[in-house]
Write an enzyme that holds these catalytic residues in place. Sequence first.
Site, short mmCIF file in Angstrom:
data_model
loop_
_atom_site.label_atom_id
_atom_site.label_comp_id
_atom_site.label_asym_id
_atom_site.label_seq_id
_atom_site.Cartn_x
_atom_site.Cartn_y
_atom_site.Cartn_z
N CYS A 162 -6.90 -3.05 -13.39
CA CYS A 162 -6.91 -1.97 -12.42
C CYS A 162 -5.84 -2.17 -11.36
CB CYS A 162 -8.28 -1.81 -11.78
SG CYS A 162 -8.77 -3.24 -10.82
N HIS A 208 0.81 -1.22 0.00
CA HIS A 208 0.00 0.00 0.00
C HIS A 208 0.84 1.26 0.00
CE1 HIS A 208 -3.42 -2.63 0.19
NE2 HIS A 208 -3.97 -1.64 -0.47
N ASP A 263 -3.10 -8.60 -6.55
CA ASP A 263 -3.43 -9.87 -5.90
C ASP A 263 -3.18 -11.05 -6.83
OD1 ASP A 263 -4.17 -9.41 -3.20
OD2 ASP A 263 -5.88 -8.28 -3.93
N GLU A 287 -8.56 -11.71 -9.79
CA GLU A 287 -7.34 -11.56 -9.00
C GLU A 287 -6.96 -12.85 -8.28
OE1 GLU A 287 -7.78 -8.16 -6.40
OE2 GLU A 287 -9.74 -8.78 -5.70
#
Length: 563
Positions: A488, A189, A441, A417
């Site tokens: 994405c 992140h 992922d 994912e």
Amino acid sequence: MDTAAVLRGSGVSPGAGYGPVHLLVGSIPEPAPGSRYQGEAAAERKRAADALERVADDLEARGAKAGGAAQDVLGAQAMMARDPGLEVGVAERIDEGVAAPRAVFEAFGKYRDLLAAAGGYLAERVADLDDIRDRTIALLTGLPMPGVPDSAAEPYVLVAKDLAPADTALLNRDLVAAFVTEDGGPTSHTAILARAMGVPAVVGCAGATSIGQGTWALVDGASGSVRLSPPRADVDALLGAAAAREAALSASTGPGTTSDGHAVPLLANIGGPKDLESALAHGAEGVGLFRTEFLFLDRADAPSEEEQEAAYRAVFDAFPGGRVVVRTLDAGADKPLAFLPPSGEEPNPALGERGLRMFRKYPEMMESQLGALARAAAGTAALPYVMAPMVATVEEASWFVSACHDAGLDTAGIMIEIPSAALRAHQLATVVDFFSIGTNDLTQYALAADRQVSGVADLQDPWHPAVLDLIALAADGAAGAGKSCGVCGEAGADPVLACVLVGLGVTSLSMGSPALPWVRAALGRHTLEQCRTAAVAARGALSASTAKDAARAELPGLADLGL
Ligand code: PEP
Ligand code: MG
């Protein structure tokens, strides 16, 4: 550490940053038991009371600056710091001769135990209490203040072991020259946040937290180098090259397309209405991923339907005529939501209850989110798409899509994912309206490399040909059923990989907004055929790094972007 050293990590957000290091301190060391003060008790009591008051004032001021939910959280924390019971507890210990830092530590310890024993919501406040304690002790001992500074004489390089979304909620972009973290990989992140903010960043940088506070550092977010106390000429050269590239990028505008006119809509990844300004400024044609869980990361209670509806409507309203892909809550693992806890301790949270699986557990939350979305979508001029994260099976996909359609949301899709979804894309494509590939992922699960574990960061590389094969399967599956298939995940933000994705059959790309000009410029310099040739070359490679080299060799237009 040698003050002229060069450290290396993964460059995850391009650009150059230069400034004094601010080391984000995770926790303050415990003041030694039995430490005593010299002088008057009254003076020591005043020192402690003043420090608590300063901490409370500071929390309140930061809350007022941030506004919204952060203000509520920080206001509640300020109240804790002003709790008269705490001050009495500190004073009593000081009267027994205990030095103020230790007295604070002990008095807070008692409260901490009470809160922890109470369980539930109160137990979750323990971290807030620890934060107040650490801030107060930092003031009393002259240690650096934990947390992110909210004022500074010049932009600083924020160095941390890792950055959690909560650490950065109040970050002032103008004060941050770059991020450097010791942990984290390209899909952590920190990396996502850095790209979203347009901050140069290096992650997985061994030794970063040993850099001395205040050391000047030159960070290259493309190559991953962090130079300490560099000569002025090197600073000027790197900052100058970064500025020249920025100028080349700002020259590329308009909708995404290859040089021969194959349209590839370029969309923004956002975490809420606050990111819209940047999305629009960077020319996003819509939103390809609205991470709705980011709206509620600091919330103890589930948001009301009205609150959700307002946030969704604000995003729809920003893109009349444009696609807005809203992802339902992806709670769990690296994005825990306090109001949607898993059933128990999970040894491998990434493989546990997260994403769509949480809606199985909390159907009322799904009802509330789809209801709020349907109301926000009614009458909007945007094209609302809704998708679920973490879909593993056809049965889950059908269940979710039916629930969306029943709620009045006509365009319902899923994220690809999990490898099982990519492998069975041809079947999934018949029951959904669209796909969006989450390469972060998908890479994590394909290579069995946790995206939160920096020790396996070298495996978390979407360039790996195995990941490219899964993407190709997903794109082919969608095309066979006449459905769209976007990307994405962060792979779409890499301008070189973006060309390869288009060559693999991906129909749109969504990314942190500052990457949009890079991807627009890279695509606009190549034909669809060149992208396809680069994709074939990459899939034919043996490793992630040779895949990238093979693709680059087929994409000659990258050179004028310095890529
Ligand atoms: C992904 O996994 O690629 C993705 C876009 O979702 P997130 O990063 O929020 O898990
Ligand atoms: Mg994901």
